[in-house]
Design a protein around this motif. Sequence first.
Motif, PDB file in Angstrom:
ATOM      1  N   PHE A   1       1.081  -0.499  -4.913  1.00 52.13           N
ATOM      2  CA  PHE A   1       0.171  -0.551  -4.628  1.00 52.13           C
ATOM      3  C   PHE A   1      -0.743  -2.126  -4.635  1.00 52.13           C
ATOM      4  O   PHE A   1      -1.288  -2.626  -5.860  1.00 52.13           O
ATOM      5  CB  PHE A   1      -0.627   0.573  -5.384  1.00 52.13           C
ATOM      6  CG  PHE A   1      -2.903   0.541  -5.965  1.00 52.13           C
ATOM      7  CD1 PHE A   1      -3.174   1.228  -4.074  1.00 52.13           C
ATOM      8  CD2 PHE A   1      -2.956   0.255  -6.669  1.00 52.13           C
ATOM      9  CE1 PHE A   1      -3.767   1.561  -4.124  1.00 52.13           C
ATOM     10  CE2 PHE A   1      -4.250  -0.007  -6.226  1.00 52.13           C
ATOM     11  CZ  PHE A   1      -5.023   0.828  -5.281  1.00 52.13           C
ATOM     12  N   ASP A   2      -1.752  -2.311  -4.236  1.00 55.57           N
ATOM     13  CA  ASP A   2      -2.964  -3.344  -4.105  1.00 55.57           C
ATOM     14  C   ASP A   2      -3.781  -3.131  -3.440  1.00 55.57           C
ATOM     15  O   ASP A   2      -4.090  -2.503  -2.441  1.00 55.57           O
ATOM     16  CB  ASP A   2      -2.497  -4.632  -4.273  1.00 55.57           C
ATOM     17  CG  ASP A   2      -3.481  -5.874  -4.562  1.00 55.57           C
ATOM     18  OD1 ASP A   2      -3.504  -5.721  -6.392  1.00 55.57           O
ATOM     19  OD2 ASP A   2      -3.866  -6.814  -4.518  1.00 55.57           O
ATOM     20  N   ARG A   3      -5.073  -3.835  -3.531  1.00 52.80           N
ATOM     21  CA  ARG A   3      -6.537  -4.166  -2.631  1.00 52.80           C
ATOM     22  C   ARG A   3      -6.463  -5.107  -1.623  1.00 52.80           C
ATOM     23  O   ARG A   3      -7.515  -4.904  -1.004  1.00 52.80           O
ATOM     24  CB  ARG A   3      -7.359  -3.509  -3.336  1.00 52.80           C
ATOM     25  CG  ARG A   3      -7.514  -2.456  -4.664  1.00 52.80           C
ATOM     26  CD  ARG A   3      -9.366  -2.246  -5.264  1.00 52.80           C
ATOM     27  NE  ARG A   3      -8.842  -1.017  -5.905  1.00 52.80           N
ATOM     28  CZ  ARG A   3      -8.904  -1.023  -7.414  1.00 52.80           C
ATOM     29  NH1 ARG A   3      -8.326  -2.283  -7.547  1.00 52.80           N
ATOM     30  NH2 ARG A   3      -8.556   0.404  -8.211  1.00 52.80           N
TER      31      ARG A   3
ATOM     32  N   PRO B   1      -2.727   5.397   3.504  1.00 51.92           N
ATOM     33  CA  PRO B   1      -2.427   4.274   2.636  1.00 51.92           C
ATOM     34  C   PRO B   1      -3.284   3.049   2.289  1.00 51.92           C
ATOM     35  O   PRO B   1      -3.806   2.532   1.720  1.00 51.92           O
ATOM     36  CB  PRO B   1      -1.083   4.568   2.290  1.00 51.92           C
ATOM     37  CG  PRO B   1      -0.305   5.152   3.096  1.00 51.92           C
ATOM     38  CD  PRO B   1      -1.141   5.675   4.299  1.00 51.92           C
ATOM     39  N   PHE B   2      -3.483   2.862   4.031  1.00 53.81           N
ATOM     40  CA  PHE B   2      -4.138   2.000   4.489  1.00 53.81           C
ATOM     41  C   PHE B   2      -5.844   1.878   3.963  1.00 53.81           C
ATOM     42  O   PHE B   2      -6.745   0.781   3.813  1.00 53.81           O
ATOM     43  CB  PHE B   2      -3.773   1.358   5.555  1.00 53.81           C
ATOM     44  CG  PHE B   2      -4.581   0.301   6.434  1.00 53.81           C
ATOM     45  CD1 PHE B   2      -3.562  -0.947   5.670  1.00 53.81           C
ATOM     46  CD2 PHE B   2      -5.764   0.694   7.013  1.00 53.81           C
ATOM     47  CE1 PHE B   2      -4.660  -2.164   6.475  1.00 53.81           C
ATOM     48  CE2 PHE B   2      -6.230  -0.932   7.142  1.00 53.81           C
ATOM     49  CZ  PHE B   2      -5.920  -2.372   7.563  1.00 53.81           C
TER      50      PHE B   2
ATOM     51  N   GLN C   1       1.525   5.536   8.024  1.00 56.12           N
ATOM     52  CA  GLN C   1       0.751   5.407   7.304  1.00 56.12           C
ATOM     53  C   GLN C   1      -1.188   5.034   7.164  1.00 56.12           C
ATOM     54  O   GLN C   1      -1.227   3.866   5.621  1.00 56.12           O
ATOM     55  CB  GLN C   1       1.528   4.077   6.603  1.00 56.12           C
ATOM     56  CG  GLN C   1       3.325   4.204   6.652  1.00 56.12           C
ATOM     57  CD  GLN C   1       3.047   5.852   5.901  1.00 56.12           C
ATOM     58  OE1 GLN C   1       2.933   5.750   4.337  1.00 56.12           O
ATOM     59  NE2 GLN C   1       4.542   5.925   5.639  1.00 56.12           N
TER      60      GLN C   1
ATOM     61  N   TYR D   1       0.105   0.229  10.856  1.00 56.25           N
ATOM     62  CA  TYR D   1      -0.019   1.066   9.569  1.00 56.25           C
ATOM     63  C   TYR D   1      -0.199   2.193  10.004  1.00 56.25           C
ATOM     64  O   TYR D   1       0.387   3.079   9.537  1.00 56.25           O
ATOM     65  CB  TYR D   1      -1.182   1.168   8.245  1.00 56.25           C
ATOM     66  CG  TYR D   1      -0.558   0.325   6.620  1.00 56.25           C
ATOM     67  CD1 TYR D   1       0.276   0.368   6.896  1.00 56.25           C
ATOM     68  CD2 TYR D   1      -0.504  -1.587   7.904  1.00 56.25           C
ATOM     69  CE1 TYR D   1       0.841  -0.496   5.211  1.00 56.25           C
ATOM     70  CE2 TYR D   1      -0.112  -1.941   6.863  1.00 56.25           C
ATOM     71  CZ  TYR D   1       0.871  -1.723   5.599  1.00 56.25           C
ATOM     72  OH  TYR D   1       1.187  -2.809   4.526  1.00 56.25           O
TER      73      TYR D   1
ATOM     74  N   SER E   1     -10.383   3.204  -2.667  1.00 51.62           N
ATOM     75  CA  SER E   1     -10.176   2.473  -4.354  1.00 51.62           C
ATOM     76  C   SER E   1     -10.979   1.737  -4.541  1.00 51.62           C
ATOM     77  O   SER E   1     -11.343   1.643  -5.793  1.00 51.62           O
ATOM     78  CB  SER E   1      -8.556   2.249  -3.906  1.00 51.62           C
ATOM     79  OG  SER E   1      -8.199   0.892  -3.383  1.00 51.62           O
TER      80      SER E   1
ATOM     81  N   TYR F   1       0.533  -1.449   0.214  1.00 48.61           N
ATOM     82  CA  TYR F   1       0.026  -0.067  -0.052  1.00 48.61           C
ATOM     83  C   TYR F   1       0.871   1.181   0.213  1.00 48.61           C
ATOM     84  O   TYR F   1       0.623   2.052  -0.665  1.00 48.61           O
ATOM     85  CB  TYR F   1      -1.021   0.145   1.016  1.00 48.61           C
ATOM     86  CG  TYR F   1      -1.880  -1.497   1.764  1.00 48.61           C
ATOM     87  CD1 TYR F   1      -2.264  -1.838   0.768  1.00 48.61           C
ATOM     88  CD2 TYR F   1      -1.902  -1.670   3.166  1.00 48.61           C
ATOM     89  CE1 TYR F   1      -2.601  -3.338   0.775  1.00 48.61           C
ATOM     90  CE2 TYR F   1      -2.323  -2.149   3.636  1.00 48.61           C
ATOM     91  CZ  TYR F   1      -3.620  -3.799   2.332  1.00 48.61           C
ATOM     92  OH  TYR F   1      -3.277  -4.897   3.098  1.00 48.61           O
TER      93      TYR F   1
ATOM     94  N   ALA G   1      -6.484   1.956   0.029  1.00 44.99           N
ATOM     95  CA  ALA G   1      -5.363   0.720  -1.211  1.00 44.99           C
ATOM     96  C   ALA G   1      -6.864  -0.338  -0.295  1.00 44.99           C
ATOM     97  O   ALA G   1      -7.515  -1.075  -0.776  1.00 44.99           O
ATOM     98  CB  ALA G   1      -4.804   0.135  -0.801  1.00 44.99           C
ATOM     99  N   ASN G   2      -7.660  -0.295   1.281  1.00 46.05           N
ATOM    100  CA  ASN G   2      -7.754  -1.329   1.510  1.00 46.05           C
ATOM    101  C   ASN G   2     -10.045  -1.167   1.765  1.00 46.05           C
ATOM    102  O   ASN G   2     -10.397  -2.118   1.725  1.00 46.05           O
ATOM    103  CB  ASN G   2      -8.028  -1.640   3.152  1.00 46.05           C
ATOM    104  CG  ASN G   2      -6.759  -2.505   2.816  1.00 46.05           C
ATOM    105  OD1 ASN G   2      -6.863  -3.707   3.156  1.00 46.05           O
ATOM    106  ND2 ASN G   2      -5.744  -2.099   3.590  1.00 46.05           N
TER     107      ASN G   2
END
Length: 506
Positions: free
Chosen positions: A63-65, A235-236, A232, A227, A243, A59, A239-240
């Motif tokens: 990046f990914d979900r 971003p967590f 962070q 996180y 997004s 994240y 992404a989770n």
Amino acid sequence: MPPLSRRGYSWTGRRTVALLLLVVAVIARAQTFGNPVVGFDEQFYLLVGDRMLHGAIPYVDIFDRKPIGLFLIFAAARAMGGDGFLQYKLVALVFVVVTALLIHGIARRRAGPFAATLAAIAYILWLNFMEGEGGQSPVFYNLPMVAAAALILGVRGDPTRNGAGAMLLVGIALQIKYSVVAEGLFFGCWLIALAWRAGQRGARLARSIAIWIGLAMLPTLAAFAAYAAIGQASPFVFANVLSALAQGRGGLATQLAGLGAILGILALPSLLVLSGGRSRDGGRTVAGYDRFLLGWLAASAAGVLLYWRFASPHYAMPMLPALMCLLAQAVDAGRAHRIAGLALALVGLVGGQAVLAISALHKGGAREAAAVARAAHVDGGGCIYVYDGYPALYMLTGSCLPTRWPFPGHLATQEESRAAALGVDPAREVARILATHPVAIIDDLPHFDGGNPVTRRILERALASDYVLAARICTGPARMRLVYRRRAEGRPPLPPSAIGARACAS
């Protein structure tokens, strides 16, 4: 719900079944062990796990979900040594066998040893029809969900303790993929009903519900806290949660075609389940067992429909455990059904191997992946850029990552074309990557129908001005991987006929 144990069996019997399931799983999945490019998703998961061992933070750096639990599994597999590709498949194999063994245990509550064993074997075999031959996420999260179901079915009287274990397992599954939430809600509601039946009321019932909800949320809250502790949290959350809300979906025609394929894959075991009917002996306990399995199957189907992604059959793999538990009852209905069950297993074994062979033929395997990696070598350092192709190439070539978005589908597809879905404008990010002049660029032909036309135009301008086609590797009768290298290297380009319509036909 008291356990149904009219057909008990010994620990020796369980070990024999476990060994049989292990042998079946090895036979069913061995064809994939030497193939590093089984599925694009799991190639990427392994890449993230690999980079985590070198300090990358999902994240933040990549990046990914997907929830962090999935990447931790792949990081653990990568830590086992080797190249990682065989290791993650062996970890997945263990998950599959243990899941099948738990399905066997659940099925034995209402079926004999033959039917329960056949249902567990069918689970293993049917994964090959659903792109579950490797390390797709349901291969992993089905295990805690089946374990949770087994705990719930084992409730005797007060469900508080078993319920706590079951909902913690649901929480663990949520940190492998959030799509299990529908099943988790069903499990929670069933536990509340059991608690009510056991006499819980008022504050006591509220306390049980609070404990179960808290345990289901605990792994996710722990991940968020980790996180947040390193600054962070943003971003967590993006992404989770955020997004995913902005992510697009494939076209209706594509989704309906995928749904039709899923229904076709599930048709044979479903028809056998329907033909077997429901048990009528055993009274209220059996009725409760049947209702639980049917409710679980309905909840898993609801989760698939709510997710509304059918382009790959692996999205429906959560339906297999409950379906196979019901299958055991059907197979146990009589001699004709046992014969039908054997025929089903034979179809699963032979058909599954055929599916794997056809998939490798059309997507490529170890030989093709090695050829692409050789053509995209980074001997002098620098990064390659996989615009469309195998994510595994970053590991196979030892390349650095040119972007926080290394999964090709994030920057190259139309459904990911919104900045709100990725946290970056894909067109700007692709332009930035190309401005760094990657050592090699990998593309795919024919181009993906759902590709992003804007990033495609940016790529083709850069290829025309700064790169030459250095290699063309056929990965099927109608598909090829294209490797472009910097024009400054001075190598002669391949002729246009190398990527003609019939270039890979022979």
